[in-house]
Design an enzyme around this catalytic site. Structure first.
Site, PDB file in Angstrom:
ATOM      1  N   GLY A 199       0.710  -1.197   0.118  1.00 31.02           N
ATOM      2  CA  GLY A 199      -0.060   0.005   0.014  1.00 31.02           C
ATOM      3  C   GLY A 199       0.843   1.283  -0.098  1.00 31.02           C
ATOM      4  O   GLY A 199       0.420   2.222   0.706  1.00 31.02           O
ATOM      5  N   HIS A 213       0.414   0.199 -13.000  1.00 35.63           N
ATOM      6  CA  HIS A 213       1.062  -0.982 -13.471  1.00 35.63           C
ATOM      7  C   HIS A 213       2.598  -0.553 -13.692  1.00 35.63           C
ATOM      8  O   HIS A 213       3.034   0.477 -14.239  1.00 35.63           O
ATOM      9  CB  HIS A 213       0.702  -1.576 -14.935  1.00 35.63           C
ATOM     10  CG  HIS A 213       1.209  -2.780 -15.296  1.00 35.63           C
ATOM     11  ND1 HIS A 213       1.061  -3.828 -14.798  1.00 35.63           N
ATOM     12  CD2 HIS A 213       2.092  -2.982 -16.471  1.00 35.63           C
ATOM     13  CE1 HIS A 213       1.796  -4.944 -15.329  1.00 35.63           C
ATOM     14  NE2 HIS A 213       2.549  -4.203 -16.350  1.00 35.63           N
TER      15      HIS A 213
HETATM   16  C1  GRF Z   1       2.868  -1.502  -7.647  1.00 34.57           C
HETATM   17  O1  GRF Z   1       4.117  -1.443  -8.418  1.00 34.57           O
HETATM   18  C2  GRF Z   1       1.731  -1.774  -8.839  1.00 34.57           C
HETATM   19  O2  GRF Z   1       1.758  -1.157 -10.037  1.00 34.57           O
HETATM   20  C3  GRF Z   1       1.805  -3.104  -8.693  1.00 34.57           C
HETATM   21  O3  GRF Z   1       2.182  -3.722  -7.433  1.00 34.57           O
HETATM   22  C4  GRF Z   1       2.964  -2.542  -6.752  1.00 34.57           C
HETATM   23  C5  GRF Z   1       2.023  -2.091  -5.495  1.00 34.57           C
HETATM   24  O4  GRF Z   1       2.811  -1.600  -4.527  1.00 34.57           O
HETATM   25  N1  GRF Z   1       0.583  -3.845  -9.185  1.00 34.57           N
HETATM   26  P1  GRF Z   1       2.129  -0.820  -2.993  1.00 34.57           P
HETATM   27  O5  GRF Z   1       1.124  -2.034  -2.731  1.00 34.57           O
HETATM   28  O6  GRF Z   1       1.282   0.337  -3.369  1.00 34.57           O
HETATM   29  O7  GRF Z   1       3.260  -0.607  -2.243  1.00 34.57           O
END
Ligand code: GRF
Length: 211
Positions: free
Chosen positions: A17, A112
């Protein structure tokens, strides 16, 4: 064309998160224009939910395994989101494809860690590294029913360095990704946005076309 706003955000998470935290931090300033009104997850015990709790933001969890069918889970998730009347749903590291009940009811922004349409799916960083690219990056896009196929809102490039492993490269991307997501959500909230086919425009942004 209807100009959409993005003031009330429901953010969906599945993990650490840090993108959520970036949105929470930005929205502490009322001039940001958007605020997180709820955080949803597909699993319990994750840091994303803890971050929401520390910020006194309501949370909900809908686990796919608690439903007999995916369609029932899709309906349940959409109705939990609807209870918070969001202008925009932000899928920020939510590791499930959203179904029609959510996609038909709300605009959904997704992030992404690769430069789409290259390397979609759950392992975008690993796949880019395995391919040997020298530049990758992050993409903020509207979600549709495909896997990372929706209209692109913004992208930013990130270099791949010779000794990178997946974790190191992902962290470098996430530093850029958080800033880009915060910037785009804030601009969508403050300036409004429109979508026409695959072209998303924020405010008076010409979307790169001549006028
Ligand atoms: C991000 O890089 C998102 O694009 C990918 O997972 C990661 C999530 O990171 N799908 P976080 O949970 O916001 O730290």
């Amino acid at each position: 064309m209807r100009v959409s706003k993005a003031g009330r955000l429901v953010v969906l998470v599945s993990g650490s998160g840090t993108n959520l935290q970036a949105l929470l931090d930005a929205s502490a300033d009322p001039s940001y224009g958007a605020r997180v009104v709820a955080v949803g997850a597909d699993r319990e015990g994750i840091e994303g939910l803890a971050r929401a709790a520390r910020a006194n933001i309501p949370t909900f969890v809908e686990k796919l395994g608690d439903y007999a069918t995916r369609a029932e889970w899709d309906e349940a998730l959409a109705s939990r989101i609807a209870a918070y009347d969001p202008d925009l749903v932000v899928s920020a590291g939510f590791m499930k494809i959203l179904g029609k009940p959510t996609l038909d009811a709300f605009p959904v922004l997704n992030t992404h860690p690769a430069l789409l349409p290259s390397f979609p799916g759950a392992h975008g960083v690993r796949d880019a590294l395995a391919h040997g690219v020298k530049v990758t990056g992050c993409t903020v896009m509207l979600a549709d029913e495909g896997v990372d196929t929706g209209p692109i809102v913004a992208q930013e490039a990130v270099p791949v360095l010779p000794d990178d492993d997946e974790a190191v490269l992902h962290e470098r991307i996430k530093t850029v990704e958080r800033r880009l997501l915060v910037d785009i959500v804030g601009r969508m909230a403050r300036e409004g946005w429109t979508v026409s086919g695959r072209t998303v425009r924020i405010g008076n942004d010409s979307g790169g076309e001549s006028t």
